[in-house]
Design a protein around this motif. Structure first.
Motif, PDB file in Angstrom:
ATOM      1  N   HIS A   1       0.803  -1.208   0.000  1.00  0.00           N
ATOM      2  CA  HIS A   1       0.000   0.000   0.000  1.00  0.00           C
ATOM      3  C   HIS A   1       0.848   1.276   0.000  1.00  0.00           C
ATOM      4  CE1 HIS A   1      -3.870  -2.036   0.662  1.00  0.00           C
ATOM      5  NE2 HIS A   1      -3.169  -2.901   1.392  1.00  0.00           N
ATOM      6  N   ALA A   2       2.149   1.131   0.099  1.00  0.00           N
ATOM      7  CA  ALA A   2       3.023   2.310   0.113  1.00  0.00           C
ATOM      8  C   ALA A   2       3.198   2.814  -1.321  1.00  0.00           C
ATOM      9  CB  ALA A   2       4.372   1.969   0.735  1.00  0.00           C
ATOM     10  N   GLN A   3       2.798   4.054  -1.591  1.00  0.00           N
ATOM     11  CA  GLN A   3       2.864   4.623  -2.936  1.00  0.00           C
ATOM     12  C   GLN A   3       4.109   5.490  -3.145  1.00  0.00           C
ATOM     13  OE1 GLN A   3       0.457   4.197  -5.514  1.00  0.00           O
ATOM     14  NE2 GLN A   3      -0.261   2.579  -4.153  1.00  0.00           N
ATOM     15  N   ASN A   4       4.544   6.208  -2.117  1.00  0.00           N
ATOM     16  CA  ASN A   4       5.674   7.112  -2.261  1.00  0.00           C
ATOM     17  C   ASN A   4       6.243   7.409  -0.879  1.00  0.00           C
ATOM     18  OD1 ASN A   4       3.970   9.350  -1.201  1.00  0.00           O
ATOM     19  ND2 ASN A   4       2.925   9.110  -3.176  1.00  0.00           N
ATOM     20  N   ASP A   5       7.012   8.478  -0.798  1.00  0.00           N
ATOM     21  CA  ASP A   5       7.683   8.789   0.480  1.00  0.00           C
ATOM     22  C   ASP A   5       6.975   9.893   1.262  1.00  0.00           C
ATOM     23  OD1 ASP A   5       8.183  10.864  -1.256  1.00  0.00           O
ATOM     24  OD2 ASP A   5      10.254  11.168  -0.605  1.00  0.00           O
ATOM     25  N   ALA A   6       5.772  10.330   0.833  1.00  0.00           N
ATOM     26  CA  ALA A   6       5.115  11.452   1.485  1.00  0.00           C
ATOM     27  C   ALA A   6       3.761  11.029   2.022  1.00  0.00           C
ATOM     28  CB  ALA A   6       4.949  12.612   0.492  1.00  0.00           C
ATOM     29  N   PRO A   7       3.549  10.991   3.337  1.00  0.00           N
ATOM     30  CA  PRO A   7       2.213  10.711   3.881  1.00  0.00           C
ATOM     31  C   PRO A   7       1.212  11.771   3.434  1.00  0.00           C
ATOM     32  CG  PRO A   7       3.899  10.569   5.597  1.00  0.00           C
ATOM     33  CD  PRO A   7       4.552  11.173   4.397  1.00  0.00           C
ATOM     34  N   THR A   8      -0.034  11.354   3.238  1.00  0.00           N
ATOM     35  CA  THR A   8      -1.054  12.274   2.764  1.00  0.00           C
ATOM     36  C   THR A   8      -1.426  13.286   3.838  1.00  0.00           C
ATOM     37  OG1 THR A   8      -2.772  10.738   3.472  1.00  0.00           O
ATOM     38  CG2 THR A   8      -2.015  10.562   1.194  1.00  0.00           C
ATOM     39  N   LEU A   9      -1.725  14.504   3.408  1.00  0.00           N
ATOM     40  CA  LEU A   9      -2.160  15.581   4.302  1.00  0.00           C
ATOM     41  C   LEU A   9      -3.388  16.259   3.712  1.00  0.00           C
ATOM     42  CD1 LEU A   9       1.182  17.288   5.400  1.00  0.00           C
ATOM     43  CD2 LEU A   9      -0.305  15.822   6.775  1.00  0.00           C
ATOM     44  N   PRO A  10      -4.342  16.731   4.533  1.00  0.00           N
ATOM     45  CA  PRO A  10      -4.364  16.567   5.998  1.00  0.00           C
ATOM     46  C   PRO A  10      -4.759  15.147   6.384  1.00  0.00           C
ATOM     47  CG  PRO A  10      -6.348  17.666   5.261  1.00  0.00           C
ATOM     48  CD  PRO A  10      -5.495  17.497   4.038  1.00  0.00           C
ATOM     49  N   CYS A  11      -4.322  14.737   7.544  1.00  0.00           N
ATOM     50  CA  CYS A  11      -4.610  13.372   7.978  1.00  0.00           C
ATOM     51  C   CYS A  11      -5.876  13.345   8.850  1.00  0.00           C
ATOM     52  CB  CYS A  11      -3.424  12.798   8.746  1.00  0.00           C
ATOM     53  SG  CYS A  11      -3.019  13.661  10.276  1.00  0.00           S
ATOM     54  N   GLN A  12      -6.608  12.257   8.727  1.00  0.00           N
ATOM     55  CA  GLN A  12      -7.806  12.067   9.531  1.00  0.00           C
ATOM     56  C   GLN A  12      -7.425  11.394  10.849  1.00  0.00           C
ATOM     57  OE1 GLN A  12     -10.728  13.303   8.636  1.00  0.00           O
ATOM     58  NE2 GLN A  12      -9.866  14.028   6.678  1.00  0.00           N
ATOM     59  N   PRO A  13      -7.961  11.829  11.974  1.00  0.00           N
ATOM     60  CA  PRO A  13      -7.587  11.224  13.261  1.00  0.00           C
ATOM     61  C   PRO A  13      -7.779   9.712  13.240  1.00  0.00           C
ATOM     62  CG  PRO A  13      -8.889  13.212  13.610  1.00  0.00           C
ATOM     63  CD  PRO A  13      -8.927  12.945  12.145  1.00  0.00           C
ATOM     64  N   GLY A  14      -6.749   8.998  13.652  1.00  0.00           N
ATOM     65  CA  GLY A  14      -6.776   7.555  13.696  1.00  0.00           C
ATOM     66  C   GLY A  14      -6.398   6.880  12.404  1.00  0.00           C
ATOM     67  N   ALA A  15      -6.243   7.642  11.278  1.00  0.00           N
ATOM     68  CA  ALA A  15      -5.872   7.040   9.994  1.00  0.00           C
ATOM     69  C   ALA A  15      -4.443   6.531  10.050  1.00  0.00           C
ATOM     70  CB  ALA A  15      -6.042   8.059   8.878  1.00  0.00           C
ATOM     71  N   VAL A  16      -4.177   5.507   9.248  1.00  0.00           N
ATOM     72  CA  VAL A  16      -2.845   4.898   9.174  1.00  0.00           C
ATOM     73  C   VAL A  16      -2.348   5.014   7.738  1.00  0.00           C
ATOM     74  CG1 VAL A  16      -1.494   2.803   9.523  1.00  0.00           C
ATOM     75  CG2 VAL A  16      -3.407   3.326  11.050  1.00  0.00           C
ATOM     76  N   ASN A  17      -1.090   5.335   7.568  1.00  0.00           N
ATOM     77  CA  ASN A  17      -0.510   5.527   6.234  1.00  0.00           C
ATOM     78  C   ASN A  17       0.837   4.828   6.159  1.00  0.00           C
ATOM     79  OD1 ASN A  17      -0.509   7.310   3.566  1.00  0.00           O
ATOM     80  ND2 ASN A  17       1.542   7.421   4.459  1.00  0.00           N
ATOM     81  N   ALA A  18       1.058   4.132   5.024  1.00  0.00           N
ATOM     82  CA  ALA A  18       2.344   3.471   4.770  1.00  0.00           C
ATOM     83  C   ALA A  18       3.100   4.255   3.706  1.00  0.00           C
ATOM     84  CB  ALA A  18       2.133   2.036   4.307  1.00  0.00           C
ATOM     85  N   SER A  19       4.379   4.461   3.902  1.00  0.00           N
ATOM     86  CA  SER A  19       5.229   5.160   2.941  1.00  0.00           C
ATOM     87  C   SER A  19       6.561   4.422   2.836  1.00  0.00           C
ATOM     88  CB  SER A  19       5.453   6.615   3.368  1.00  0.00           C
ATOM     89  OG  SER A  19       6.080   6.665   4.642  1.00  0.00           O
TER      90      SER A  19
END
Length: 468
Positions: A224-242
């Motif tokens: 699920h990791a697409q690139n080196d930048a986590p998405t912004l703005p983040c939703q509380p409790g969301a998880v992101n792979a980079s």
């Protein structure tokens, strides 16, 4: 008496007028000047042709110095009829009349003893130079051409009329244009169009791992990791792979090279083929050069390094769009490669806490090495045309988003060094077929990205917390 004088003056004027009408204007032209050394004499020859009406009187040809108008030699040219009738004039003067090795500026004239101040376009006057050979005392110099050495043109440029010079320049221009067209045709025939190579995830997929274990969850998050930048703005409790690309020295992008770029629109079914634009070699090389200089660039320098390449890519991309598809989101795919043993891939799992991303886990995967090169793919997504935007505003905003995103990739702080491990960080395993789907996550615009306050160490989860 006064009447007699008046009559004589009128008759004299009439006689002079008739005599002037009988004198035909001379229109002689000088052609093909040559200079040779014959013993101790410099011999100058040229041809005379009559370009006007037939002439019935003799015309004197003069050889003068250009600076002092000193007469070096003269010769009478007999009357010439109209046409291509040529008469050769031969001048000579001793070589010791000038210093040895000097270059003398001379003028040949027909019917003119004095050189006019402005004589461009006159065919009966020609300028040229003569190089005096080396001589000593009374010894005769060795016969040479018009110069004592070096390169000499077979055509005397000084003796050419403006029309001939214009024709020569036009001919050279036509030859250059034909050569350019020939190179373009060869490039079209033999140069291959830019291609976007197929990509398979280089991470090993071990089916025997328990998906509820720490290693199993890491393996699932890698896809699920697409690139080196986590998405912004983040939703509380969301998880992101980079994923981050570093070298064995721990420096960002060290040892990595950009091999291809692709810009396209996408929908729920995948990429829209008619909108796909693969960057040419020039654009790819510009981005790759910026990646190789990553360690020496700041944010402004990174933007300057990629600005020209981004403009060329977006201009090409927007020409392929139509009004019905402008609303579709845009994806930028980037292929990167690095030599196994020189580069590393680091995955990171973050969770949104208080509006910022906080690290949950970080690891290096097992890699599939088939050719000695590790292939990686980054995908960035952007909004299509918004309802309140015009087409011009959309193009400008897309270009700014791409510039910001790629500059953030090229420039950035080096990641923290990984903790030491007992086993090799990136063990090689046998290659096996892997999925090739690179469909991007929901679009993210660079206009909502930015820096955030660093997470304090005491707010991080405990080290033994299991990643979700």
């Amino acid at each position: 008496m006064k009447k007699l004088l008046l009559v004589l003056l009128v008759l004299g004027a009439a006689a002079l007028s008739v005599s002037a009408q009988q004198i035909t204007a001379v229109d002689y032209l000088i052609r093909n000047i040559s200079r040779t050394i014959n013993g101790d004499q410099v011999v100058v020859q040229f041809e005379v042709t009559n370009a006007g009406d037939p002439v019935e009187r003799t015309v004197t040809a003069w050889l003068l110095t250009a600076d002092t108008e000193e007469v070096l030699d003269s010769e009478d040219v007999p009357p010439l009829p109209t046409g291509e009738n040529l008469h050769t004039v031969t001048f000579s003067f001793p070589v010791n009349q000038f210093p040895a090795g000097s270059v003398q500026r001379l003028v040949a004239t027909l019917g003119l003893r004095d050189i006019p101040s402005e004589f461009s376009g006159l065919g009966n006057l020609a300028r040229f130079t003569v190089t005096i050979p080396t001589y000593s005392g009374d010894a005769a110099p060795t016969p040479t051409g018009s110069s004592s050495g070096g390169f000499s043109l077979p055509i005397d440029i000084d003796s050419l009329d403006p029309l001939t010079v214009a024709l020569i320049v036009a001919g050279l221009g036509i030859v250059l244009i034909l050569l350019w067209l020939f190179t373009v045709i060869l490039r079209v025939i033999f140069e291959r169009p830019p291609t976007f190579p197929q990509w398979q995830m280089p991470y090993a997929i071990n089916t025997y791992l328990d998906p509820n274990s720490n290693a199993g969850r890491r393996q699932l998050w890698q896809q699920h990791a697409q690139n080196d930048a986590p998405t912004l703005p983040c939703q509380p409790g969301a998880v992101n792979a980079s994923k981050r690309l570093i070298g064995t020295d721990g420096r960002k992008l060290s040892g990595w090279r950009v091999s291809a770029l692709r810009l396209s629109q996408y929908d729920m079914y995948g990429r829209v083929n008619r909108s796909v634009v693969v960057a040419d070699k020039g654009v790819t090389k510009r981005i790759d050069k910026a990646v190789r200089r990553s360690a020496n660039l700041d944010q402004k320098g990174a933007e300057r390094a990629i600005k020209g390449a981004v403009k060329r890519l977006t201009d090409h991309f927007t020409r392929n769009l139509n009004k019905r598809t402008l609303m579709l989101p845009v994806a930028l795919d980037m292929r990167l490669r690095g030599a196994h043993g020189d580069v590393q891939i680091v995955f990171r799992l973050d969770q949104c806490v208080n509006g910022t991303w906080q690290k949950l886990d970080e690891w290096q995967p097992e890699l599939v090495v088939a050719t000695g090169q590790i292939q990686e793919n980054f995908t960035y997504t952007f909004f299509g045309k918004k309802q309140e935007e015009s087409v011009k505003q959309f193009r400008s905003r897309l270009r700014a988003d791409l510039t910001y995103t790629l500059a953030a990739l090229v420039w950035g702080k080096n990641p923290a060094p990984a903790a030491p491990q007992n086993a090799p960080a990136m063990p090689a395993v046998l290659a096996e077929p892997l999925p090739t789907d690179t469909t991007p996550v929901p679009p993210v615009s660079a206009e909502v990205t930015g820096t955030h306050t660093p997470v304090k160490p005491e707010t991080l989860p405990p080290a033994n917390q299991t990643a979700p």
